[in-house]
Scaffold this motif. Structure first.
Motif, PDB file in Angstrom:
ATOM      1  N   GLN A 123      17.821  13.356 -25.774  1.00 21.60           N
ATOM      2  CA  GLN A 123      17.677  12.524 -24.577  1.00 21.60           C
ATOM      3  C   GLN A 123      17.903  11.067 -24.918  1.00 21.60           C
ATOM      4  O   GLN A 123      17.751  10.651 -26.056  1.00 21.60           O
ATOM      5  CB  GLN A 123      16.300  12.702 -23.961  1.00 21.60           C
ATOM      6  CG  GLN A 123      15.160  12.350 -24.883  1.00 21.60           C
ATOM      7  CD  GLN A 123      13.815  12.742 -24.289  1.00 21.60           C
ATOM      8  OE1 GLN A 123      13.742  13.470 -23.308  1.00 21.60           O
ATOM      9  NE2 GLN A 123      12.746  12.264 -24.876  1.00 21.60           N
ATOM     10  N   SER A 124      18.304  10.329 -23.906  1.00 20.24           N
ATOM     11  CA  SER A 124      18.495   8.895 -24.053  1.00 20.24           C
ATOM     12  C   SER A 124      17.153   8.258 -24.390  1.00 20.24           C
ATOM     13  O   SER A 124      16.163   8.499 -23.696  1.00 20.24           O
ATOM     14  CB  SER A 124      19.059   8.318 -22.759  1.00 20.24           C
ATOM     15  OG  SER A 124      19.248   6.940 -22.902  1.00 20.24           O
ATOM     16  N   THR A 125      17.122   7.507 -25.468  1.00 20.32           N
ATOM     17  CA  THR A 125      15.878   6.928 -25.951  1.00 20.32           C
ATOM     18  C   THR A 125      16.123   5.525 -26.472  1.00 20.32           C
ATOM     19  O   THR A 125      17.117   5.285 -27.164  1.00 20.32           O
ATOM     20  CB  THR A 125      15.297   7.792 -27.097  1.00 20.32           C
ATOM     21  OG1 THR A 125      15.209   9.137 -26.663  1.00 20.32           O
ATOM     22  CG2 THR A 125      13.926   7.326 -27.515  1.00 20.32           C
ATOM     23  N   GLU A 126      15.230   4.630 -26.188  1.00 22.77           N
ATOM     24  CA  GLU A 126      15.305   3.273 -26.719  1.00 22.77           C
ATOM     25  C   GLU A 126      14.723   3.278 -28.135  1.00 22.77           C
ATOM     26  O   GLU A 126      13.599   3.711 -28.343  1.00 22.77           O
ATOM     27  CB  GLU A 126      14.527   2.296 -25.833  1.00 22.77           C
ATOM     28  CG  GLU A 126      14.531   0.884 -26.336  1.00 22.77           C
ATOM     29  CD  GLU A 126      15.918   0.333 -26.621  1.00 22.77           C
ATOM     30  OE1 GLU A 126      16.110  -0.262 -27.694  1.00 22.77           O
ATOM     31  OE2 GLU A 126      16.825   0.511 -25.774  1.00 22.77           O
ATOM     32  N   HIS A 127      15.510   2.828 -29.094  1.00 27.28           N
ATOM     33  CA  HIS A 127      15.085   2.819 -30.495  1.00 27.28           C
ATOM     34  C   HIS A 127      14.945   1.411 -31.056  1.00 27.28           C
ATOM     35  O   HIS A 127      14.315   1.211 -32.080  1.00 27.28           O
ATOM     36  CB  HIS A 127      16.055   3.624 -31.352  1.00 27.28           C
ATOM     37  CG  HIS A 127      17.483   3.319 -31.067  1.00 27.28           C
ATOM     38  ND1 HIS A 127      18.110   2.178 -31.507  1.00 27.28           N
ATOM     39  CD2 HIS A 127      18.398   4.000 -30.337  1.00 27.28           C
ATOM     40  CE1 HIS A 127      19.366   2.171 -31.081  1.00 27.28           C
ATOM     41  NE2 HIS A 127      19.565   3.265 -30.351  1.00 27.28           N
ATOM     42  N   GLY A 128      15.562   0.433 -30.401  1.00 25.99           N
ATOM     43  CA  GLY A 128      15.409  -0.954 -30.808  1.00 25.99           C
ATOM     44  C   GLY A 128      16.297  -1.412 -31.942  1.00 25.99           C
ATOM     45  O   GLY A 128      16.154  -2.544 -32.417  1.00 25.99           O
ATOM     46  N   PHE A 129      17.230  -0.578 -32.399  1.00 27.30           N
ATOM     47  CA  PHE A 129      18.145  -0.968 -33.472  1.00 27.30           C
ATOM     48  C   PHE A 129      19.476  -1.424 -32.875  1.00 27.30           C
ATOM     49  O   PHE A 129      19.894  -0.926 -31.828  1.00 27.30           O
ATOM     50  CB  PHE A 129      18.430   0.196 -34.425  1.00 27.30           C
ATOM     51  CG  PHE A 129      17.219   0.753 -35.117  1.00 27.30           C
ATOM     52  CD1 PHE A 129      16.297  -0.076 -35.732  1.00 27.30           C
ATOM     53  CD2 PHE A 129      17.006   2.112 -35.163  1.00 27.30           C
ATOM     54  CE1 PHE A 129      15.183   0.442 -36.381  1.00 27.30           C
ATOM     55  CE2 PHE A 129      15.908   2.646 -35.811  1.00 27.30           C
ATOM     56  CZ  PHE A 129      14.983   1.809 -36.418  1.00 27.30           C
ATOM     57  N   ALA A 130      20.157  -2.301 -33.561  1.00 25.90           N
ATOM     58  CA  ALA A 130      21.540  -2.618 -33.217  1.00 25.90           C
ATOM     59  C   ALA A 130      22.390  -1.485 -33.785  1.00 25.90           C
ATOM     60  O   ALA A 130      22.409  -1.265 -34.999  1.00 25.90           O
ATOM     61  CB  ALA A 130      21.938  -3.958 -33.828  1.00 25.90           C
ATOM     62  N   ASP A 131      23.055  -0.757 -32.916  1.00 23.61           N
ATOM     63  CA  ASP A 131      23.840   0.405 -33.332  1.00 23.61           C
ATOM     64  C   ASP A 131      25.281  -0.022 -33.571  1.00 23.61           C
ATOM     65  O   ASP A 131      26.017  -0.291 -32.628  1.00 23.61           O
ATOM     66  CB  ASP A 131      23.760   1.491 -32.259  1.00 23.61           C
ATOM     67  CG  ASP A 131      24.360   2.811 -32.711  1.00 23.61           C
ATOM     68  OD1 ASP A 131      25.104   2.838 -33.713  1.00 23.61           O
ATOM     69  OD2 ASP A 131      24.081   3.824 -32.044  1.00 23.61           O
ATOM     70  N   GLU A 132      25.672  -0.082 -34.837  1.00 26.41           N
ATOM     71  CA  GLU A 132      27.032  -0.468 -35.206  1.00 26.41           C
ATOM     72  C   GLU A 132      27.829   0.732 -35.705  1.00 26.41           C
ATOM     73  O   GLU A 132      28.700   0.608 -36.553  1.00 26.41           O
ATOM     74  CB  GLU A 132      26.985  -1.584 -36.249  1.00 26.41           C
ATOM     75  CG  GLU A 132      26.340  -2.850 -35.704  1.00 26.41           C
ATOM     76  CD  GLU A 132      26.340  -4.010 -36.689  1.00 26.41           C
ATOM     77  OE1 GLU A 132      26.905  -3.876 -37.806  1.00 26.41           O
ATOM     78  OE2 GLU A 132      25.780  -5.062 -36.335  1.00 26.41           O
ATOM     79  N   THR A 133      27.517   1.897 -35.167  1.00 32.05           N
ATOM     80  CA  THR A 133      28.231   3.112 -35.532  1.00 32.05           C
ATOM     81  C   THR A 133      29.326   3.381 -34.508  1.00 32.05           C
ATOM     82  O   THR A 133      29.235   2.918 -33.369  1.00 32.05           O
ATOM     83  CB  THR A 133      27.284   4.315 -35.587  1.00 32.05           C
ATOM     84  OG1 THR A 133      26.739   4.547 -34.280  1.00 32.05           O
ATOM     85  CG2 THR A 133      26.155   4.072 -36.579  1.00 32.05           C
TER      86      THR A 133
END
Length: 190
Positions: free
Chosen positions: A169-179
């Motif tokens: 599920q869509s979840t807020e993780h708080g990381f900048a995702d640079e993938t």
């Protein structure tokens, strides 16, 4: 903190992470990860684009492997027919322990699984590591079953056969995702 794909140059750091985690686990009385992980197998997963690094101010806070491939002999054919991503080798640097980095990496993995169209985020955990199993349960995973035989080479005892899953599920993780954007081509259709 930011998540990036691991690069071949990260191999020494990843091997050191595993040894650090194995030493910590030994201190807790667990034999998990007591055998060295083959560097060539780890490099192959890096080159396949399934290993991700959590970077923090130039250092590495954690790592997670996320793949469409399940360990042999653990999941049923029906389960394997459901679109899923599988977590492996979740490791947090001891310098970042106690900050729920692992939980946030699980949320990132669940969000990524959701964005690929997966129904499930799944894992297999060390069969005798009750603390780890409780950790996953506290992070929303449901125990599916424990495989004790047949999941290892030659059908021997399975040391990592505690199976769990949670909905992707869509979840807020708080990381900048640079993938790179997730690719759904490896998912099996149900």
């Amino acid at each position: 903190m930011k998540i990036t794909p691991a690069q071949p140059g990260d191999l020494p750091k990843l091997l050191a992470f595993r040894e650090e985690a194995a030493a910590w686990l030994r201190g807790l009385g667990s034999d998990q990860w007591s055998r060295p992980y083959p560097a060539d197998r780890l490099l192959a997963t890096i080159e396949a684009g399934t290993v991700f690094m959590l970077r923090d101010h130039g250092g590495t806070a954690g790592t997670i492997t996320l793949t469409t491939v399940a360990e042999d002999g653990l999941w049923t054919d029906d389960e394997l027919g459901e679109p899923s991503l599988f977590i492996n080798k979740l490791t947090v640097a001891r310098t970042h322990a106690g900050q729920d980095i692992g939980g946030r990496l699980l949320d990132w993995a669940g969000d990524r699984a959701h964005r690929t169209g997966a129904a499930w985020l799944r894992l297999d955990a060390w069969t005798t590591n009750r603390g780890l199993q409780q950790y996953y349960l506290r992070h929303g995973f449901q125990h599916v079953r424990t495989v004790t035989e047949g999941g290892a080479v030659n059908g021997g005892p399975c040391v990592s056969g505690w199976l769990a899953q949670r909905p992707a599920q869509s979840t807020e993780h708080g990381f900048a995702d640079e993938t790179p954007a997730p690719d759904s081509s490896g998912l099996r259709a149900s």
